[in-house]
Write an enzyme that holds these catalytic residues in place. Structure first.
Site, PDB file in Angstrom:
ATOM      1  NE  ARG A   1      -4.278  -1.547   0.323  1.00  0.00           N
ATOM      2  CZ  ARG A   1      -4.227  -2.458  -0.708  1.00  0.00           C
ATOM      3  NH1 ARG A   1      -3.422  -2.896  -1.628  1.00  0.00           N
ATOM      4  NH2 ARG A   1      -5.525  -3.374  -0.488  1.00  0.00           N
TER       5      ARG A   1
ATOM      6  CD  GLU B   1      -2.905   3.257  -5.016  1.00  0.00           C
ATOM      7  OE1 GLU B   1      -4.188   2.700  -5.244  1.00  0.00           O
ATOM      8  OE2 GLU B   1      -2.024   2.693  -4.438  1.00  0.00           O
TER       9      GLU B   1
ATOM     10  CG  HIS C   1      -3.389  -0.720  -6.632  1.00  0.00           C
ATOM     11  ND1 HIS C   1      -3.705   0.163  -5.275  1.00  0.00           N
ATOM     12  CD2 HIS C   1      -3.068  -1.891  -6.380  1.00  0.00           C
ATOM     13  CE1 HIS C   1      -4.000  -0.725  -4.638  1.00  0.00           C
ATOM     14  NE2 HIS C   1      -3.757  -2.224  -5.002  1.00  0.00           N
TER      15      HIS C   1
HETATM   16  C1  GLV Z   1      -5.070  -5.100  -4.113  1.00  0.00           C
HETATM   17  O1  GLV Z   1      -4.283  -4.361  -3.654  1.00  0.00           O
HETATM   18  C2  GLV Z   1      -5.783  -6.129  -2.982  1.00  0.00           C
HETATM   19  O2  GLV Z   1      -5.522  -5.931  -1.746  1.00  0.00           O
HETATM   20  O3  GLV Z   1      -6.179  -7.108  -3.438  1.00  0.00           O
END
Ligand code: GLV
Length: 326
Positions: free
Chosen positions: A237, A266, A285
């Site tokens: 993250r 983000e 991401h």
């Molecule tokens: C993606 O970042 C997830 O947590 O699945």
């Protein structure tokens, strides 16, 4: 009795949506961007279930506006977007999608590691800029991966999958995580303190969830401990890293490069200084974004939602304590 009403905060792969439609009355948010918080707030009073994404903030006031909600199913393994303690207090089970994305995410962490080590995005740009005039002994030289030392911070399912890949590259793997030294040795790594790992690793890859303890885990002090030739990889993250400290470290050559699948915030704003750096590779991401894995995640999220609507335990529940209440 009417059919259960659910809100799905984005289009999902078609097979998952079809299955959902067989079980309940599902409204799907059709826009590309997430619904605003207020949109969910407006709807939630009528809902029996919510299928949300990591881009949706699900907090206590939202839950208080949802008297009949039976389940909240998050299409992600991470659930830092949801106030889990508030959900547990209110007896609302929360689902997530662990397991199916381990290998896909680990592939991607390794892809970022290799792309930054061998400067692939810069090399592509070099050609587009008309700079490829000849073979040159020193141009675009990067870092070796084979035989290097990889530091893995957080050795859960995804960290362990990254470690398996590292073994194919004959890497020494240092691990900072809650698992015991014996367990880490069994997986092929060596347990290390955070500082030992940072001082000795050529690559540092982050695999911890975002919690109060891990927010800005990698900040100025930690970046200063890393080798000037080290590369930081973040597929966890964005907020696990202090972005201002990272910018300064990359700009001043305190570390060599970074590969980031996740940012804080983000999406990364287009005027974020990190985007001005050649030694910072940022992608939007997408670590779990293979067609097959995203389809499996959607199926799991739907499984959790349907189980919750039917009053069954969720197959993958992050707060099973809700089932212990009398
Ligand atoms: C993606 O970042 C997830 O947590 O699945």
């Amino acid at each position: 009795m009417g059919r259960d009403k659910v809100f799905v905060t984005r289009e999902l792969p078609a097979a998952a949506l079809e299955r959902l439609a067989n079980h309940c009355e599902a409204e799907v948010w059709g826009e590309f961007r997430p619904p605003d918080y207020d949109v969910i707030l407006d709807k939630i009073g009528e809902l029996d279930g919510l299928l949300c994404l990591l881009t949706d903030r699900i907090d206590a006031p939202l839950m208080d506006a949802a008297p009949q909600i039976k389940v909240i199913s998050n299409l992600a393994v991470g659930y830092d977007n949801i106030d889990i303690a508030a959900a547990s207090q209110r007896g609302i089970p929360i689902g997530n999608t662990p397991g199916v994305l381990n290998e896909t995410t680990a592939d991607f962490a390794f892809a970022l590691l290799m792309a930054t080590a061998r400067r692939i995005p810069e090399a592509r740009q070099y050609i587009h800029d008309g700079k490829w005039l000849t073979w040159h002994p020193t141009v675009l030289s990067g870092q070796d991966i084979f035989g290097a030392t990889l530091g893995i911070i957080g050795c859960g399912r995804i960290g362990a999958a990254v470690m398996r890949r590292a073994q194919g590259f004959n890497m020494r793997v240092l691990v900072n995580s809650l698992e015991s030294a014996d367990e880490i040795r069994r997986l092929g790594g060596e347990k290390a303190t955070l500082d030992e790992l940072l001082c000795n690793s050529d690559f540092v890859s982050l695999h911890v969830p975002l919690t109060d303890e891990t927010r800005h885990l990698i900040s100025q002090r930690e970046l200063n401990l890393m080798k000037p030739t080290a590369i930081l990889i973040n597929t966890a993250r964005g907020s696990v890293v202090d972005p201002r400290a990272l910018y300064a470290a990359l700009r001043d050559g305190e570390i060599l490069a970074a590969g980031l699948d996740v940012t804080d915030p983000e999406p990364v704003p287009l005027d974020d200084p990190l985007l001005t750096l050649d030694n910072c590779l940022i992608v939007p991401h997408i670590a779990s974004a293979s067609v097959a894995t995203r389809a499996k995640m959607a199926e799991m999220a739907v499984d959790n939602l349907i189980a919750g609507l039917q009053g069954q335990p969720l197959p993958t529940c992050v707060n099973p304590e809700v089932y212990q209440r009398g």
